[in-house]
Design an enzyme around this catalytic site. Sequence first.
Site, PDB file in Angstrom:
ATOM      1  CB  SER A  20      -0.894   0.016   1.235  1.00  0.00           C
ATOM      2  OG  SER A  20      -0.116   0.278   2.393  1.00  0.00           O
ATOM      3  CG  ASP A  21       1.307   5.931  -1.281  1.00  0.00           C
ATOM      4  OD1 ASP A  21       2.228   6.050  -0.446  1.00  0.00           O
ATOM      5  OD2 ASP A  21       1.111   6.766  -2.186  1.00  0.00           O
ATOM      6  CD1 TRP A  22       4.960   5.676   4.662  1.00  0.00           C
ATOM      7  CD2 TRP A  22       4.738   4.335   2.894  1.00  0.00           C
ATOM      8  NE1 TRP A  22       6.070   4.853   4.608  1.00  0.00           N
ATOM      9  CE2 TRP A  22       5.955   4.021   3.543  1.00  0.00           C
ATOM     10  CE3 TRP A  22       4.382   3.588   1.770  1.00  0.00           C
ATOM     11  CZ2 TRP A  22       6.823   3.022   3.100  1.00  0.00           C
ATOM     12  CZ3 TRP A  22       5.244   2.589   1.323  1.00  0.00           C
ATOM     13  CH2 TRP A  22       6.430   2.326   1.979  1.00  0.00           C
TER      14      TRP A  22
END
Length: 728
Positions: free
Chosen positions: A306-308
């Site tokens: 996932s992106d952050w």
Amino acid sequence: MRRVLPKLTTALSALCCALSLSACDSPRASSSATATTAAHRPWLPRACPDSGPTFEPATKDGSANAQLDLCRIDSASLERGAEPPDLAEARARAAARLATLSQDEKLRLVQGSSGAFVGNIPAVGGMPAISLQDGPAGVARFSDVTAFPAPIALAATWDRALVQSFGAAMGEEERGKGVMIQLAPMMNLARVPAAGRNFESFGEDPYLAGELAAREVLGIQSQKVVATAKHFVGNEQETNRTSSDSRIDERTLHELYYEPFAASVEAGVGAVMCSYNRINGAYACENPGVLGDLKAELGFSGFVMSDWGATHSTVEAANAGLDLEMPLGQNFSGLAQAISAKSVAEARLDDMVLRLLTSLERVGVLGDPPTGNPSSVVTSAAHAELARQAASESITLLKNDAAILPLDPAKSVLVVGEAGSTQPSVAGGGSAFVDAPYVVSPLAALQSRSGLTVAYDDGTSDSLLTAAQAADVALVFVHVPSGEGLDRASLSSGADALIAKVAAANPNTIVILNTPGAVLMPWLAQVRAVLVAWYPGQENGNAVASVLYGDANPSGKLPLSFPASEADLPQPSGAHTVTYAEGLAIGYRALDSAGKAPLFSFGFGLSYTSFAYSALALSAGSEPGSLSATFDLTNTGTRAGSEIAQLYLGFPPSAAEPPQVLRGFERVTLQPGETRSVEIELSPRAFSCWSAGRHARYVPSGTYRITIGGSAQGAALQAELELTGSEP
Ligand code: BGC
């Protein structure tokens, strides 16, 4: 890179077609194809000719026109290439490791924890801790690294080999800092010219972005560092980036936004980062549609992180295909419970871990972990030189009236603007920002190159006009800021009044733009020359001085359109639902479709020398069903220089494609008077479109136009191709 590796059966069938060997003709290729065959091969036409060559040049009249028969092409062979050759072996090693892990250890491998890097996975099962770090322009957050030019500058070089070296240099530095997974390359498509992160990207064309992203992946992973293709997908603006819903139709997703990811998958990228936004309703990191396409359709065998903070659920995300939650496990900490409740299968957890370990095994980092740490000094003279070369190659000359450039070293020069001296442009902001060990300012480099004292004015002094009048040449340096989290408010350079003022005082005014992308130029007619120097990294001044004084020829070409008006391309949308109503028509595709002339077109860039294109010939390519376009390129000027020859394809009207799409390019360096034969090969996939009705690629039949030249608007050679396609 663009090789399509057809399955054996497909290859044989197509080869028969290509060689017109009637003995090879299979019954299924005739009009009497069986029901079973038709079900498996939805694109088999009802009536392919029994014989006839795949390719036939119509050379009798001396034209380059030709016929290509892709009638029997299988839709599977229109997909991108096969699994990486070393995948099976890596997966076997990963499976052996997986077999030794407890469920608790597996759970710790699929969620981040705190640590020294931007992403951290703790050490489990005898394996080292796994470290993740940005980013696309060099090692982020740490010092003693090399600040390379921004990726948009690398894109302006159109130089595959250079981009691979750039990837390898970044990968080496990441590894030197103890990093195992690099969060790059970024390959969103600059749909919105003012989007805040366009500087991190490779521009607006999916083919160019894909070619360069694939090379960067190869470079990074050659250093035993896993590369991450990001942000999947439809992450095309910063406004409401964590909540907005990108509504994108299936065909557009496949033909545009997936394409650079598909090229990266073909290059063997180990990781893909799902984006913050939603796509057609569901968040990217819990979107079974797009993550399913990534793994099934695009054949991605690595892991999705996932992106952050882009994970919004446990069960939905796990079941949709998210393999690693970053930076912490707010959602995946609930996986144990979800598994015991049987809402997530134990096998899914195994798959997550297997994918992660397989990618790490494939690049070789588990067997040979990095020994450096965040304090290690990883920059080097060789990397500084690469940064200089890349910055110099990226500089794109848009205007050069009366050949004012290259500068005559005897002329007196005034540098205007802080970007020319005290605040030289280096990088964009956000996670891609790199802490430069030093920055060479344009003023310092120009002084050292010319041996003269170069005058300077920050653009605000009372003596500006007097200084501008006194100098032979005025160089106005403009930095256009941009960064993650915020779109640009407009396409203004922010320096219109300053440029106009200097130009009114000095007829030899030259503008140097350090810009993340397109800007408007209301002052264009008043200035003699315009250079786009992008965000050039630490070697800023040396690169720009080398081009201004002609030690290097400017050979960059725009990787994105500079529109004449803000209204010609989409603005960042403040709505939570962002409908990509333009479909395939982004960038030059949009301007061409609307018949709008750009200020400067995609692919455009001037040179200190000149090039002539001639002798286009089409012939059968090296692979079944592929086409080779060859032509001569001559340096007709008096200086050595590189030209980026571009091939655009125009589809038959039935395909409903934009008027032309980039399908090939070659960067060719020529000495004065030198001629070289250039070849650009098009695979059958280059002629294909996505059918949303059939959820597969096909090749439309009809007349195709092949245009070759120095920009999207610079047609120098043209040919037509009669193509028998694969639609039913
Ligand atoms: C960005 C990613 C980046 C991550 C880690 C996010 O805000 O969107 O591109 O890799 O942060 O720094």
